[in-house]
Scaffold this motif. Structure first.
Motif, PDB file in Angstrom:
ATOM      1  N   LEU A 173       0.837  -1.195   0.000  1.00  0.00           N
ATOM      2  CA  LEU A 173       0.000   0.000   0.000  1.00  0.00           C
ATOM      3  C   LEU A 173       0.877   1.252   0.000  1.00  0.00           C
ATOM      4  CD1 LEU A 173      -3.101   0.282   0.146  1.00  0.00           C
ATOM      5  CD2 LEU A 173      -2.823   0.783   2.573  1.00  0.00           C
ATOM      6  N   SER A 174       0.551   2.178  -0.900  1.00  0.00           N
ATOM      7  CA  SER A 174       1.294   3.431  -0.945  1.00  0.00           C
ATOM      8  C   SER A 174       0.338   4.605  -1.063  1.00  0.00           C
ATOM      9  CB  SER A 174       2.247   3.464  -2.149  1.00  0.00           C
ATOM     10  OG  SER A 174       3.220   2.465  -2.005  1.00  0.00           O
ATOM     11  N   VAL A 186       5.033  11.388   2.298  1.00  0.00           N
ATOM     12  CA  VAL A 186       4.658   9.991   2.086  1.00  0.00           C
ATOM     13  C   VAL A 186       4.005   9.472   3.364  1.00  0.00           C
ATOM     14  CG1 VAL A 186       5.483   7.695   1.497  1.00  0.00           C
ATOM     15  CG2 VAL A 186       6.587   9.719   0.527  1.00  0.00           C
ATOM     16  N   VAL A 187       2.735   9.060   3.297  1.00  0.00           N
ATOM     17  CA  VAL A 187       2.066   8.563   4.501  1.00  0.00           C
ATOM     18  C   VAL A 187       1.979   7.044   4.517  1.00  0.00           C
ATOM     19  CG1 VAL A 187       0.781  10.671   4.989  1.00  0.00           C
ATOM     20  CG2 VAL A 187      -0.217   8.957   3.472  1.00  0.00           C
ATOM     21  N   ALA A 188       2.093   6.420   3.357  1.00  0.00           N
ATOM     22  CA  ALA A 188       2.177   4.960   3.308  1.00  0.00           C
ATOM     23  C   ALA A 188       3.182   4.610   2.226  1.00  0.00           C
ATOM     24  CB  ALA A 188       0.823   4.336   3.006  1.00  0.00           C
ATOM     25  N   LEU A 192       2.921  -6.071  17.465  1.00  0.00           N
ATOM     26  CA  LEU A 192       3.129  -4.640  17.239  1.00  0.00           C
ATOM     27  C   LEU A 192       3.589  -4.395  15.817  1.00  0.00           C
ATOM     28  CD1 LEU A 192       5.132  -3.019  20.189  1.00  0.00           C
ATOM     29  CD2 LEU A 192       2.812  -2.472  19.440  1.00  0.00           C
ATOM     30  N   ILE A 193       3.135  -3.299  15.236  1.00  0.00           N
ATOM     31  CA  ILE A 193       3.691  -2.835  13.966  1.00  0.00           C
ATOM     32  C   ILE A 193       4.168  -1.419  14.218  1.00  0.00           C
ATOM     33  CG2 ILE A 193       3.125  -2.173  11.592  1.00  0.00           C
ATOM     34  CD1 ILE A 193       1.052  -4.438  11.588  1.00  0.00           C
ATOM     35  N   VAL A 194       5.410  -1.135  13.843  1.00  0.00           N
ATOM     36  CA  VAL A 194       5.946   0.210  14.070  1.00  0.00           C
ATOM     37  C   VAL A 194       6.131   0.911  12.726  1.00  0.00           C
ATOM     38  CG1 VAL A 194       7.752   1.569  15.185  1.00  0.00           C
ATOM     39  CG2 VAL A 194       7.129  -0.674  16.105  1.00  0.00           C
ATOM     40  N   LEU A 195       5.580   2.115  12.626  1.00  0.00           N
ATOM     41  CA  LEU A 195       5.661   2.887  11.382  1.00  0.00           C
ATOM     42  C   LEU A 195       6.537   4.117  11.579  1.00  0.00           C
ATOM     43  CD1 LEU A 195       1.895   3.030  10.262  1.00  0.00           C
ATOM     44  CD2 LEU A 195       3.640   1.382   9.565  1.00  0.00           C
ATOM     45  N   ASP A 196       7.216   4.486  10.516  1.00  0.00           N
ATOM     46  CA  ASP A 196       7.917   5.762  10.488  1.00  0.00           C
ATOM     47  C   ASP A 196       7.954   6.228   9.034  1.00  0.00           C
ATOM     48  OD1 ASP A 196       9.213   7.964  11.432  1.00  0.00           O
ATOM     49  OD2 ASP A 196      11.201   7.017  11.461  1.00  0.00           O
ATOM     50  N   PHE A 197       7.579   7.482   8.792  1.00  0.00           N
ATOM     51  CA  PHE A 197       7.488   8.007   7.428  1.00  0.00           C
ATOM     52  C   PHE A 197       6.711   7.069   6.500  1.00  0.00           C
ATOM     53  CE2 PHE A 197      11.347  10.146   9.072  1.00  0.00           C
ATOM     54  CZ  PHE A 197      10.888  11.451   8.978  1.00  0.00           C
ATOM     55  N   LYS A 256       6.519   3.994   6.487  1.00  0.00           N
ATOM     56  CA  LYS A 256       7.150   2.705   6.230  1.00  0.00           C
ATOM     57  C   LYS A 256       7.087   1.834   7.477  1.00  0.00           C
ATOM     58  CE  LYS A 256      11.020   1.240   3.403  1.00  0.00           C
ATOM     59  NZ  LYS A 256      10.118   0.841   2.302  1.00  0.00           N
ATOM     60  N   LYS A 257       6.930   0.550   7.266  1.00  0.00           N
ATOM     61  CA  LYS A 257       6.958  -0.373   8.400  1.00  0.00           C
ATOM     62  C   LYS A 257       8.410  -0.607   8.773  1.00  0.00           C
ATOM     63  CE  LYS A 257       6.044  -4.842   7.943  1.00  0.00           C
ATOM     64  NZ  LYS A 257       5.209  -5.995   7.553  1.00  0.00           N
ATOM     65  N   ILE A 258       8.778  -0.179   9.998  1.00  0.00           N
ATOM     66  CA  ILE A 258      10.192  -0.364  10.367  1.00  0.00           C
ATOM     67  C   ILE A 258      10.379  -1.553  11.302  1.00  0.00           C
ATOM     68  CG2 ILE A 258      10.870   2.034   9.971  1.00  0.00           C
ATOM     69  CD1 ILE A 258      10.815   2.312  13.076  1.00  0.00           C
TER      70      ILE A 258
END
Ligand SMILES: Nc1ncnc2c1ncn2[C@@H]1O[C@H](COP(=O)(O)OP(=O)(O)OP(=O)(O)O)[C@@H](O)[C@H]1O
Ligand SMILES: [Mg+2]
Lengths: 239, 339
Positions: A10-11, A18-20, A208-213, A215-217
């Motif tokens: 998903l983008s 960029v949110v996804a 847990l899913i961690v997001l930054d910018f 992106k899944k980090i």
């Protein structure tokens, strides 16, 4: 347990923001997943993409085995995806009860006495029943957040998306919230919870899913994910 | 705890009873009112109908149109066209005009629904202008100067003048009751809850299962059809039509917006209060000519500043009142009471 939600590559971006960013993950039926990430990481935007408030630039979303990438928001909600808004969006000209009735009639498809009964039950469960006749526009922020939860539950969701509902609660209120979310989960509802109040989140979620910018980090079981260097690095700069 | 949900209150029951009595009295008006009063009453009913319809669109569905004169004029012209050239009875022609308006409003909607906010409003106005210019081209209907309803057609309604006046009065009050009841029961239904949600927050409504686009389309089509029927009745009273009169933005939209805004937009009671005030002002200030329009504008500005939700908004907020029970009230009573 079968897969309830699958997000594939998903983008989404707003101009340069960029949110996804090529986001992929899946959620199993009955699971409780937590989402972490600094401010502006794209967490709320992800919910907007899941509910249909935003359209993806690329990638697909599957829900209950069906591709819903192009399904309108109202239909996604009818099919079982409900969300609470981080910044509450109550129907201000209606009472608390009527707000829930919108969800019960329009999303859950209930009619007449059954819809009213359902809304009453949800208000009982969420502790809002004494404010059932209050105008939603005149509620305190805390009650508005409670209403967000109640209204989402009134849709009879199979996937409940919670966006920062623990902020501003006292410790006792936080414990009540934790146990009520656990109760919702054990009744069979799948939960994705965005939360900055990490200890509340960790009391509930199994992953847990961690997001930054966008992106899944990081992704995985809560303890090991929190211990990862990438996650620490992101959070050091935040709070 | 025992929980019950009610909708009517003692106030609403009482108010509705008084209102029902008033309607009964008004139904007997042809026996006690003079010719001029009957005409005035008829005009009031038709204006109130237009106001209720515009309020449904703008106040609930968020469709702020400044072009409903398109359908008033269309309904009026259909009355003339269908009676003169298709030879059908005026009442049938008015109903047929409503159905044709519904058919036309669908392609119009697919066009203007692409526009948002102010652009939507401008779009509706452009559509009304297109309607006006088109009908001005039809020489069979008198072109730019318009035409009168032939005497034979007028006589087909009833032989005597007083019988015609009574009929025209009953058509006006009948359609008001029809329009008002339709809106009331719509707003009380599940559809009504969806509409009220759209009124309060369109994007949240969509994410709670409300099909916003379809709901708006339905409202647009139904209000357009009913507006055309009211238009037909207006020109059945006037017996003369011209493009300027039929598609007047002043008469069929500006005054209607004034009525709804000062009465209270997004409420059922608002248009009633607004209509009463509008006609009181008009009848008392009629001699002042254009000054009257300036006073109307002044009243509108003062009300918008002092009471943004209109006069009914002011009253209902202060006293938590409702004449037409749309609200739900949750009542809890302890189950441990005696007996
Ligand atoms: N409709 C929009 N148009 C333009 N930019 C947007 C829009 N919605 C969000 N953004 C931007 O996208 C970024 C991500 O926003 P989002 O609300 O998803 O963050 P978040 O992770 O929920 O943050 P927070 O923790 O503060 O709630 C932000 O920089 C925001 O300003
Ligand atoms: Mg957010």
């Amino acid at each position: 347990m079968s897969q309830l939600l699958a997000v594939n590559h998903l983008s989404k971006s707003f101009g340069a923001v960029v949110v996804a960013n090529d986001l992929s993950f899946s959620v199993t039926e009955g699971e409780a997943v937590g989402i972490l990430g600094p401010n502006g990481a794209g967490k709320t935007s992800l919910f907007n993409l899941l509910t249909g408030a935003l359209r993806a630039d690329n990638g697909t979303i599957e829900f209950c085995g069906k591709d819903i990438t192009h399904t309108p928001a109202a239909l996604r909600c009818k099919n079982g995806i409900a969300r609470s808004f981080q910044i509450p969006k109550p129907f201000v000209g209606m009472t608390v009860f009527e707000n829930c009735l919108v969800a019960a009639t329009q999303a859950a498809g209930l009619r007449g006495a059954r819809a009213r009964q359902h809304a009453i039950e949800v208000l009982n469960d969420t502790g809002l029943i004494d404010k059932a006749n209050h105008h939603a526009g005149k509620l305190t922020l805390l009650d508005r957040k409670r209403l967000e939860m109640a209204r989402a539950l009134s849709t009879r969701p199979s996937l409940l998306l919670l966006d920062e509902i623990a902020g501003g609660l006292t410790e006792a209120e936080c414990q009540t919230l934790i146990s009520s979310i656990k109760k919702i989960q054990s009744a069979g509802t799948t939960i994705i919870w965005i939360e900055h109040v990490v200890h509340a989140l960790l009391a509930v979620v199994e992953r847990l899913i961690v997001l930054d910018f966008g992106k899944k980090i990081a992704e995985g079981d809560p303890q090991t994910t929190m211990a990862q260097d990438a996650v620490k690095a992101v959070y050091l700069g935040v709070e | 705890m025992n929980t019950r949900v009610t909708r009517s209150s003692r106030f609403s029951n009482g108010a509705l009873a008084v209102l029902a009595l008033l309607v009964v009295v008004l139904l007997t008006a042809p026996w006690w009112a003079g010719r001029a009063e009957l005409r005035l009453f008829g005009e009031i009913y038709l204006y109130l109908s237009l106001a209720c319809l515009w309020n449904l669109m703008a106040g609930y569905a968020g469709l702020v149109s400044v072009g409903q004169q398109a359908y008033v004029g269309f309904g009026g012209y259909m009355l003339f066209a269908l009676t003169i050239y298709a030879g059908i009875h005026p009442v049938a022609a008015i109903i047929a005009g409503g159905l044709l308006a519904a058919a036309i409003s669908i392609p119009v909607a697919t066009l203007i629904f692409r526009l948002n906010g102010a652009y939507f409003a401008i779009g509706t106005w452009v559509v009304a202008e297109v309607f006006r210019l088109s009908f001005a081209q039809v020489s069979a209907l008198g072109g730019g100067s318009g035409s009168s309803l032939p005497v034979a057609i007028v006589k087909s309604l009833a032989d005597s003048r007083s019988a015609r006046e009574s009929l025209s009065y009953y058509l006006a009050i009948g359609s008001l009751i029809l329009v008002f009841a339709a809106i009331y029961f719509l707003l009380r239904s599940n559809r009504g809850i969806a509409l009220t949600a759209i009124r309060d927050n369109e994007s949240a409504a969509a994410e709670l299962g409300v099909n916003v686009w379809r709901t708006k389309l339905e409202i647009y089509v139904v209000t357009s059809a009913l507006t055309a029927i009211i238009g037909g009745l207006i020109f059945l009273q006037k017996l003369r039509i011209s493009p300027e009169a039929a598609f007047s933005v002043n008469d069929w939209t500006a005054f209607v917006i004034f009525i709804v805004v000062i009465g209270g937009i997004g409420t059922l009671e608002g248009p009633i209060i607004g209509t009463i005030i509008f006609f009181l002002l008009r009848e008392t200030l009629a001699d002042f000519g254009t000054t009257y329009l300036m006073i109307l504008g002044l009243v509108a500005i003062i009300v918008m500043i002092k009471a943004p939700k209109g006069l009914w908004g002011l009253i209902s907020q202060r006293y938590d009142l409702e004449i037409f029970p749309l609200r739900y009230r949750v009542q809890q009573s302890a189950t441990t009471e005696q007996g």
